[in-house]
Design a protein around this motif. Structure first.
Motif, mmCIF file in Angstrom:
data_model
loop_
_atom_site.group_PDB
_atom_site.id
_atom_site.type_symbol
_atom_site.label_atom_id
_atom_site.label_comp_id
_atom_site.label_asym_id
_atom_site.label_seq_id
_atom_site.Cartn_x
_atom_site.Cartn_y
_atom_site.Cartn_z
ATOM 1 N N PRO A 100 97.629 79.970 25.390
ATOM 2 C CA PRO A 100 97.980 78.608 24.200
ATOM 3 C C PRO A 100 97.932 78.220 23.513
ATOM 4 O O PRO A 100 98.813 77.262 22.485
ATOM 5 N N VAL A 101 96.767 78.997 22.241
ATOM 6 C CA VAL A 101 96.582 78.616 21.210
ATOM 7 C C VAL A 101 97.759 78.985 20.517
ATOM 8 O O VAL A 101 98.785 77.677 19.579
ATOM 9 N N SER A 102 99.038 79.772 20.116
ATOM 10 C CA SER A 102 100.116 80.173 19.987
ATOM 11 C C SER A 102 101.088 78.955 19.799
ATOM 12 O O SER A 102 102.399 78.825 19.208
ATOM 13 N N GLY A 103 100.830 79.042 21.368
ATOM 14 C CA GLY A 103 101.793 78.085 21.701
ATOM 15 C C GLY A 103 101.743 76.653 21.245
ATOM 16 O O GLY A 103 102.593 76.256 20.880
ATOM 17 N N GLY B 248 89.496 77.850 23.786
ATOM 18 C CA GLY B 248 90.640 78.048 23.043
ATOM 19 C C GLY B 248 91.757 78.427 24.557
ATOM 20 O O GLY B 248 92.909 78.704 24.328
ATOM 21 N N THR B 249 91.203 78.632 25.656
ATOM 22 C CA THR B 249 91.856 77.906 27.085
ATOM 23 C C THR B 249 92.748 76.419 27.811
ATOM 24 O O THR B 249 93.268 76.632 28.574
ATOM 25 N N ASP B 250 92.048 75.561 26.671
ATOM 26 C CA ASP B 250 92.412 74.559 27.288
ATOM 27 C C ASP B 250 93.498 73.890 26.498
ATOM 28 O O ASP B 250 93.431 73.582 25.139
ATOM 29 N N SER B 251 95.054 74.014 26.430
ATOM 30 C CA SER B 251 95.739 74.190 25.921
ATOM 31 C C SER B 251 96.241 72.613 25.563
ATOM 32 O O SER B 251 96.272 72.478 24.659
ATOM 33 N N ARG B 252 96.094 71.441 26.414
ATOM 34 C CA ARG B 252 95.586 70.580 25.694
ATOM 35 C C ARG B 252 94.852 70.078 24.870
ATOM 36 O O ARG B 252 95.014 69.845 23.639
ATOM 37 N N ALA B 253 93.421 70.634 25.567
ATOM 38 C CA ALA B 253 92.496 70.196 23.909
ATOM 39 C C ALA B 253 93.086 70.450 22.408
ATOM 40 O O ALA B 253 93.013 70.502 21.553
ATOM 41 N N VAL B 254 93.679 72.009 22.418
ATOM 42 C CA VAL B 254 94.231 73.175 21.097
ATOM 43 C C VAL B 254 95.105 72.332 20.543
ATOM 44 O O VAL B 254 95.072 72.228 19.290
ATOM 45 N N ALA B 255 96.274 71.604 21.612
ATOM 46 C CA ALA B 255 97.176 70.805 20.744
ATOM 47 C C ALA B 255 96.683 69.953 20.627
ATOM 48 O O ALA B 255 97.243 69.575 19.409
ATOM 49 N N ASP B 256 95.897 69.136 20.718
ATOM 50 C CA ASP B 256 95.437 67.727 20.748
ATOM 51 C C ASP B 256 94.310 67.782 18.766
ATOM 52 O O ASP B 256 94.666 67.654 17.999
ATOM 53 N N PHE C 8 106.409 79.349 1.887
ATOM 54 C CA PHE C 8 107.107 77.788 2.250
ATOM 55 C C PHE C 8 108.612 77.637 2.218
ATOM 56 O O PHE C 8 108.963 77.959 1.321
ATOM 57 N N GLY C 9 108.227 76.970 3.718
ATOM 58 C CA GLY C 9 109.446 76.786 4.015
ATOM 59 C C GLY C 9 109.873 76.367 5.354
ATOM 60 O O GLY C 9 108.604 74.858 5.420
ATOM 61 N N ASN C 10 110.793 76.298 6.512
ATOM 62 C CA ASN C 10 111.294 75.024 6.970
ATOM 63 C C ASN C 10 110.180 76.302 8.168
ATOM 64 O O ASN C 10 109.880 76.844 8.764
ATOM 65 N N GLY C 11 109.505 75.109 9.135
ATOM 66 C CA GLY C 11 108.462 75.170 10.631
ATOM 67 C C GLY C 11 109.063 75.995 11.222
ATOM 68 O O GLY C 11 108.887 76.690 12.249
ATOM 69 N N ASP C 12 110.216 75.514 11.512
ATOM 70 C CA ASP C 12 111.201 76.712 12.826
ATOM 71 C C ASP C 12 110.852 77.934 13.025
ATOM 72 O O ASP C 12 110.689 78.340 13.868
ATOM 73 N N GLU C 13 110.920 78.378 11.622
ATOM 74 C CA GLU C 13 111.065 79.502 11.208
ATOM 75 C C GLU C 13 109.274 80.386 11.546
ATOM 76 O O GLU C 13 109.020 81.366 12.034
ATOM 77 N N ALA C 14 108.557 79.307 11.457
ATOM 78 C CA ALA C 14 107.326 79.720 11.303
ATOM 79 C C ALA C 14 106.481 79.510 13.151
ATOM 80 O O ALA C 14 106.266 80.681 13.058
ATOM 81 N N ALA C 15 107.007 78.778 13.633
ATOM 82 C CA ALA C 15 107.104 78.406 15.051
ATOM 83 C C ALA C 15 107.442 79.980 15.518
ATOM 84 O O ALA C 15 106.041 80.673 16.411
ATOM 85 N N ASN C 16 108.263 80.347 15.332
ATOM 86 C CA ASN C 16 109.289 81.824 15.969
ATOM 87 C C ASN C 16 107.986 82.615 15.343
ATOM 88 O O ASN C 16 108.436 83.673 16.618
ATOM 89 N N THR C 17 107.458 83.147 14.409
ATOM 90 C CA THR C 17 106.869 83.886 14.209
ATOM 91 C C THR C 17 105.781 84.247 14.775
ATOM 92 O O THR C 17 105.641 85.077 14.717
ATOM 93 N N ILE C 18 105.011 82.596 15.013
ATOM 94 C CA ILE C 18 103.762 83.024 15.568
ATOM 95 C C ILE C 18 103.960 83.454 17.124
ATOM 96 O O ILE C 18 103.016 84.136 17.304
ATOM 97 N N GLN C 19 104.272 83.033 17.440
ATOM 98 C CA GLN C 19 104.591 83.518 19.100
ATOM 99 C C GLN C 19 104.814 84.864 18.846
ATOM 100 O O GLN C 19 104.986 85.844 20.392
ATOM 101 N N ALA C 20 105.820 85.705 18.295
ATOM 102 C CA ALA C 20 105.860 87.166 18.537
ATOM 103 C C ALA C 20 104.510 87.877 18.078
ATOM 104 O O ALA C 20 104.888 89.111 17.839
#
Length: 283
Positions: A124-127, A267-275, A166-178
């Motif tokens: 949930p945190v990485s997502g 950290g297990t509450d996806s909505r709370a972490v996202a907010d 520092f660069g594109n956030g999409d690349e960072a997003a993919n790396t986070i989930q790996a």
């Protein structure tokens, strides 16, 4: 020659007696006339007064009825106007509005705790953090990505890794989930190093830069005062530290003290972490 009586006497009342009797009779007649005249006059006057009073009462009642009718018309008009002017109620919604971001979006260095303490809540945190990186990129902000834990490989002496500049956030997003998890959270040295790099970026763009720390706590031997001094020197005046603490571990009080913003969530509450991440990043 002498007079002789015949045995009969002729009696005549005196004249003054007759006069007195006439006066008494006239007085009695006058008194009777006066009494009878007053009684008739009083009856007439009383009847006239009663008739006038009845007319006045009828007039007052008619006036009261007119006033009541006018009042009823006014009340009816007021009720009609109230019904016409009453605005329609808007339908209630069951969903609570999303919390407004507590910070403005800025170029952001994401510093993610990948220690063993993150293992039970990493998905949930990485997502949510990946979505935050994409949102920052959508806001035309550059994103850098670091992760940290105690050294896991031979020859490694520091507990943080500079994964992406520092660069594109999409690349960072993919790396986070790996990422995987392991080791202990050596948070304080990683925060100081990330603040130093963020300060360099702030000088390059002549604007504010944020370090977004997602942490489970701290295992370190660094003194609180030494950490605070080192952070202040590294960050300078144009670096903000936004902290989202996740999980049941104890927050690092020294990190909280130097943070611009600090939030603790499940950290297990996806909505709370996202907010929490959305608010901390201003994305």
């Amino acid at each position: 020659m002498a007079r002789h009586s015949n045995g009969q006497e002729n009696y005549k009342p005196a004249g003054w007696v007759i006069a007195v009797a006439i006066v008494v009779i006239v007085a009695i007649i006058a008194l009777l006339y006066f009494w009878l005249g007053n009684d008739n006059g009083d009856d007439v006057n009383n009847a006239a007064d009663q008739e006038i009073t009845a007319q006045e009462t009828s007039s007052d009642e008619a006036t009261s009825e007119d006033a009541s009718a006018e009042t009823s018309v006014d009340e009816a008009s007021t009720e009609e106007n109230s019904e016409e002017e009453t605005p329609s109620e808007e339908p209630e919604t069951s969903e609570a509005p999303a919390p407004a971001p507590s910070a403005d979006a800025a170029d952001t260095l994401i510093l993610l705790d990948t220690s063993n303490a993150m293992a039970g809540q990493f998905d949930p945190v990485s997502g949510a953090l990946a979505n935050t990186a994409r949102a920052l990129s959508g806001a035309n902000k550059a994103v850098a990505l670091w992760n940290y834990s105690s050294p896991l490989n031979p020859g490694v002496t520091v507990g943080y890794r500079d994964n992406l500049g520092f660069g594109n956030g999409d690349e960072a997003a993919n790396t986070i989930q790996a990422f995987g998890t392991g080791g202990e959270p050596q948070t304080r040295p990683a925060v100081i190093a990330a603040a130093d790099v963020a300060a360099d970026r702030a000088a390059d763009i002549n604007g504010p830069v944020r370090v977004l720390l997602v942490t489970t706590g701290t295992v370190t031997a660094m003194d609180d005062a030494a950490f605070a001094d080192a952070f202040a020197q590294a960050a300078g005046n144009n670096v903000e530290l936004s902290v989202v603490h996740v999980g049941p571990g104890a927050p690092d009080a020294a990190v909280e003290d130097v943070a611009t913003e600090f939030t603790s969530v499940d950290g297990t509450d996806s909505r709370a972490v996202a907010d929490a991440l959305k608010a901390a990043a201003g994305a």
